[in-house]
Enzyme design. Structure first.
Site, short mmCIF file in Angstrom:
data_model
loop_
_atom_site.label_atom_id
_atom_site.label_comp_id
_atom_site.label_asym_id
_atom_site.label_seq_id
_atom_site.Cartn_x
_atom_site.Cartn_y
_atom_site.Cartn_z
N LYS A 54 0.84 -1.21 0.00
CA LYS A 54 0.00 0.00 0.00
C LYS A 54 0.87 1.25 0.00
CE LYS A 54 -3.89 -2.31 2.23
NZ LYS A 54 -4.58 -2.66 3.47
N GLN A 98 -4.70 -1.29 9.69
CA GLN A 98 -4.69 -2.63 9.07
C GLN A 98 -5.34 -3.65 10.02
OE1 GLN A 98 -3.71 -3.27 5.94
NE2 GLN A 98 -3.98 -5.47 6.05
N ASP A 121 -10.97 3.19 4.17
CA ASP A 121 -11.42 1.79 4.10
C ASP A 121 -12.94 1.70 3.91
OD1 ASP A 121 -9.51 -0.29 4.27
OD2 ASP A 121 -9.15 0.11 6.39
N1 GUN Z 1 -6.90 -6.49 6.12
C1 GUN Z 1 -7.14 -7.20 4.99
N2 GUN Z 1 -7.76 -6.39 4.07
C2 GUN Z 1 -7.89 -5.19 4.64
C3 GUN Z 1 -8.41 -3.94 4.19
O1 GUN Z 1 -8.92 -3.80 3.06
N3 GUN Z 1 -8.35 -2.91 5.06
C4 GUN Z 1 -7.81 -3.05 6.31
N4 GUN Z 1 -7.81 -1.98 7.11
N5 GUN Z 1 -7.31 -4.18 6.76
C5 GUN Z 1 -7.35 -5.25 5.92
#
Ligand code: GUN
Length: 289
Positions: A54, A98, A121
């Site tokens: 990311k 996350q 998100d």
């Molecule tokens: N863990 C796995 N996928 C995601 C996501 O799209 N956002 C977040 N914050 N954590 C994740």
């Protein structure tokens, strides 16, 4: 018949190019770049890989990437304090904590503490609620990416029979809301669904997001259907090697479907590209507020 592969990598690259253009315009107008802050608590290996990817993608489109890596023992109160600081920081347009978080931290509480305007998100109850009632919102990245790929394959999906397998708040429920908003006829299947095969056989669109390797059998697929596989399951082969595999029996499904996403290289790259798009959207909305 052999399905057309929906190339998530190529579609994501096109979206990232579009976002990079928007970022350049934002910088020219506001004399600063949009900023995305990612918070990782603990040392889950898969999460660390996602967070690294990311950050790299964020920088590549010209945005500012900031990371906070906290130990697994971080108290909940300390994480909430960090979120409050990020909410108040005018250079931060997007905040992503996350998941999963360590067991002693209440993830719902942390998500609810994020400023909904910075919730890239789309997990905050305000954004989830707006999506559910059809108001403009920051929408979760994985279902957004799935919808873009479905539209690329099918164009208009008004009246199409769509089956979403999985009812999580991160994928299944927002996916169903997006498909409903696009005027598909939506069914949500889950672990208690009776006769999943019969539901799959009726569906013009199948989105599988349950995390069960090869749950969806190829023979169930309606000929010509569009199959989106969100599953990212690491399985061990008889040789002892591991590989990533989806929720759909790809080899069986590819012979019947009209369009299908591969795993990896389908939904995954789209999720990150949609995160970048959400960050630009959040920055643009905050700059106009
Ligand atoms: N863990 C796995 N996928 C995601 C996501 O799209 N956002 C977040 N914050 N954590 C994740």
């Amino acid at each position: 018949m052999s399905a057309v592969l929906i190339d998530g990598k190529a579609r994501a690259a096109a979206l990232r190019t579009e976002v990079a253009g928007g970022v350049a315009q934002f910088v020219a107008t506001h004399a600063r770049a949009p900023g995305l802050t990612v918070v990782l608590v603990g040392d889950d290996a898969a999460s660390a890989v996602y967070v690294g990817a990311k950050g790299k993608a964020t920088r590549e489109v010209g945005m500012i990437s900031t990371e906070h890596r906290l130990p697994a023992t971080t108290p909940e109160a300390e994480l909430l304090e960090l979120v409050a600081q990020l909410n108040a920081d005018t250079a931060v347009d997007g905040i992503l904590v996350q998941l999963p978080l360590p067991a002693h931290i209440d993830a719902d509480k942390v998500i609810a503490a994020i400023d909904p305007a910075k919730d890239v998100d789309g997990f905050h109850p305000i954004n989830a609620g707006k999506l559910a009632i059809g108001q403009p919102a920051l929408v979760p990245c994985t279902p957004s990416g799935c919808l873009l790929m479905i539209r690329e394959a099918l164009g208009n999906i008004s009246g199409a029979e769509a089956l979403v397998i999985g009812r999580s708040s991160i994928v299944g429920k927002p996916m169903a809301a997006l498909l409903t908003a696009a005027s598909a006829t939506v069914t949500i299947a889950h672990s208690r669904t009776r006769d999943l095969a019969a539901h799959v056989a009726r569906a013009d669109i199948v989105v599988a997001a349950v995390g069960v390797p090869h749950l969806v059998q190829g023979a169930w697929i309606k000929p010509g259907a569009c199959v989106i596989d969100v599953g990212m399951n690491r399985i061990t082969l008889p040789s002892g090697k591991t590989k990533l595999t989806g929720d759909v029996d790809f080899d069986g499904a590819v012979a019947r479907a009209g369009w299908i996403t591969p795993v990896p290289g389908g939904v995954g790259p789209m999720t990150i590209a949609c995160l970048l798009a959400n960050t630009l959207k959040a920055a643009t909305a905050r700059a106009a507020a």
